[in-house]
Design an enzyme around this catalytic site. Structure first.
Site, PDB file in Angstrom:
ATOM      1  N   GLU A 272      55.463  81.485 161.639  1.00 50.35           N
ATOM      2  CA  GLU A 272      55.366  80.023 161.836  1.00 50.35           C
ATOM      3  C   GLU A 272      53.944  79.622 162.228  1.00 50.35           C
ATOM      4  OE1 GLU A 272      58.324  79.059 164.840  1.00 50.35           O
ATOM      5  OE2 GLU A 272      57.141  80.085 166.366  1.00 50.35           O
ATOM      6  N   GLY A 274      50.430  77.424 162.239  1.00 51.75           N
ATOM      7  CA  GLY A 274      50.016  76.027 162.141  1.00 51.75           C
ATOM      8  C   GLY A 274      48.573  75.956 161.682  1.00 51.75           C
ATOM      9  N   ARG A 275      47.683  76.440 162.558  1.00 51.34           N
ATOM     10  CA  ARG A 275      46.244  76.349 162.308  1.00 51.34           C
ATOM     11  C   ARG A 275      45.831  76.899 160.937  1.00 51.34           C
ATOM     12  NH1 ARG A 275      42.391  76.167 166.344  1.00 51.34           N
ATOM     13  NH2 ARG A 275      43.927  76.961 167.805  1.00 51.34           N
ATOM     14  N   CYS A 345      30.419  58.306 177.379  1.00 56.05           N
ATOM     15  CA  CYS A 345      29.506  58.347 178.518  1.00 56.05           C
ATOM     16  C   CYS A 345      29.835  59.544 179.389  1.00 56.05           C
ATOM     17  CB  CYS A 345      29.639  57.057 179.316  1.00 56.05           C
ATOM     18  SG  CYS A 345      29.394  55.622 178.289  1.00 56.05           S
TER      19      CYS A 345
HETATM   20  C1  LIG Z   1      51.681  76.346 168.447  1.00 54.07           C
HETATM   21  C2  LIG Z   1      52.780  77.222 168.020  1.00 54.07           C
HETATM   22  C3  LIG Z   1      52.741  77.830 166.756  1.00 54.07           C
HETATM   23  C4  LIG Z   1      51.579  77.702 165.822  1.00 54.07           C
HETATM   24  O1  LIG Z   1      50.458  78.313 166.353  1.00 54.07           O
HETATM   25  P1  LIG Z   1      49.102  78.476 165.496  1.00 54.07           P
HETATM   26  O2  LIG Z   1      48.187  79.151 166.437  1.00 54.07           O
HETATM   27  O3  LIG Z   1      48.676  77.113 165.124  1.00 54.07           O
HETATM   28  O4  LIG Z   1      49.446  79.286 164.307  1.00 54.07           O
HETATM   29  C5  LIG Z   1      53.816  78.611 166.387  1.00 54.07           C
HETATM   30  N1  LIG Z   1      54.866  78.787 167.217  1.00 54.07           N
HETATM   31  C6  LIG Z   1      54.935  78.234 168.428  1.00 54.07           C
HETATM   32  C7  LIG Z   1      56.110  78.476 169.270  1.00 54.07           C
HETATM   33  C8  LIG Z   1      53.891  77.436 168.871  1.00 54.07           C
HETATM   34  O5  LIG Z   1      53.949  76.908 170.090  1.00 54.07           O
END
Ligand SMILES: *Cc1c(COP(=O)(O)O)cnc(C)c1O
Length: 404
Positions: A272, A274-275, A345
């Site tokens: 799973e 994201g980045r 600022c």
């Molecule tokens: C944030 C998160 C992800 C994704 O993490 P990345 O570093 O963006 O791949 C996956 N699983 C959980 C539970 C998260 O909190």
């Protein structure tokens, strides 16, 4: 490496011609996103799925682009469930994260959540109550914060150390016993999201090896181990903002494939990230408002700043910068180092230091790439009451959709 796609360049120039004030804008290349994700998905071994962790970027056009490509989504709040609903997602989703509200859990169950990742013993009890209330038997994964060798910990460790995430291994037997005793819960798997921003493929391979080793041990704690089918190995695949070398995803997938082939009771594995999914498609373009020197340092003061793009300060790095001189001017001369700052600022409003730019001047544009994940959405956009930046989402043939 520092070449912008023409579609991105065109979108930036058009945005600038529309803007009354100097520009600060996010541009997302949805074609590049789709291409990248197709490649990522194509590498997955059989029996391995990929869900996108939408907290990295949950803007509607991003989700819509990913919808046909990924296996599902990972969410961490009621608000993120709404984002998925708004994108008309029919893909499965799972729900992790600390501090889930009862109302979030109810919303998740009502929208048919595929699995809840339980983060504590208390959450197991609450979920049982809500499952009973709604007359449902809910699949759960127990999120585990495993013991990790020091060599595998990272700066952004979310496991192997004291954290609010998941259950310590010492509490796993009790967690399993409780879930098994709950009439409205069904234990389907284990979940480990141990770190963020892993840049070394070797270390991530070792991490997966360790999870797979523990998988067998964790499963053996259950009364009916056969009903536990899934291992969610989290996200955490890193992006090297400085060298910009891509994580060797293909190698990680081949490694995992081999390991799974060696196991008698191999789990269905779910990633799973994201980045690693959305980082590459985003650009933050800002216009130089002022150029000045102070105590021997050269500053470019730009529209926008860290209240719109907090990523570099959050990561503690100097973000790469692509310099687009104002039209009609051919830059000449020797490069000199610039500190790129925004309009806030506070001395903390620094996007990048030591950028070697040739002939940088007021009216030029600077483009910060790799801005598609944890960029705008982690930023404190209302600080100083500057207007929020436009976000542009571009697709093939220059068709453009704006939002936000
Ligand atoms: C944030 C998160 C992800 C994704 O993490 P990345 O570093 O963006 O791949 C996956 N699983 C959980 C539970 C998260 O909190």
């Amino acid at each position: 490496m520092d070449k912008l796609p023409t579609t991105v360049l065109d979108a930036i120039e058009q945005a600038r011609s529309r803007a009354a004030d100097p520009l600060a804008v996010f541009v997302y290349d949805l074609d590049a996103l789709a291409r990248h994700v197709r490649e990522v998905m194509a590498e997955l071994p059989a029996g391995v799925e990929l869900y996108y962790a939408i907290k990295a970027n949950s803007e509607a056009p991003i989700l819509q682009t990913l919808l046909p490509l990924v296996d599902g989504f990972e969410i961490s709040s009621g608000g993120e469930i709404e984002r998925l609903q708004a994108a008309a997602s029919d893909k499965p989703f799972v729900f992790s994260g600390p501090g889930k509200l009862d109302s979030d859990l109810r919303a998740a169950l009502n929208h048919g959540v595929a699995a809840i990742h339980v983060e504590s013993l208390g959450e197991i009890d609450r979920l049982q109550r809500i499952g009973a209330e709604l007359g449902r038997v809910q699949a759960v994964f127990i999120r585990i914060n495993p013991e990790l060798p020091a060599t595998l910990s990272s700066r952004l460790a979310m496991a192997g150390t004291a954290t609010p995430f998941g259950l310590d291994e010492a509490d796993v037997p009790e967690a399993i016993r409780r879930v098994e005793a709950c009439s409205h819960l069904r234990l389907e798997g284990f979940h480990v999201h141990a770190m963020s921003h892993q840049q070394q493929v070797e270390r991530h391979e070792q991490l997966l090896d360790l999870y797979l080793q523990r998988w067998t041990q964790w499963k053996a704690l259950a009364t009916r181990p056969g009903t536990i089918t899934h291992l969610n190995v989290g996200g955490g695949i890193g992006v090297d903002y400085l060298s910009r070398e891509r994580f060797d995803w293909a190698r990680l997938c081949r490694h995992l494939e081999q390991r799974l082939g060696e196991l008698r009771d191999a789990p269905l594995v779910r990633f799973e990230p994201g980045r690693f999914i959305s980082a590459f498609c985003g650009y933050y373009a800002i216009e130089v408002l002022d150029a000045k020197s102070s105590h021997g340092q050269h500053f470019l003061v730009c529209r926008g700043g860290t209240h719109q793009f907090r990523l570099p300060v959050a990561q503690g790095h100097d973000h790469p910068v692509i310099h687009l001189p104002a039209t009609g001017r051919a830059p000449s001369g020797a490069p000199r180092p610039w500190t790129i700052v925004g309009q806030l600022c506070t001395p903390k409003d620094v996007l990048s230091r030591g950028r070697q730019l040739v002939d940088a001047a007021v009216g030029d544009l600077l483009v910060l790439p790799l801005a598609g994940a944890y960029g705008y959405n982690i930023s404190h956009a209302d600080f100083l009451c500057h207007p929020r930046p436009e976000q542009l989402f571009i697709r093939a043939e220059g068709r453009r959709g704006g939002a936000g």
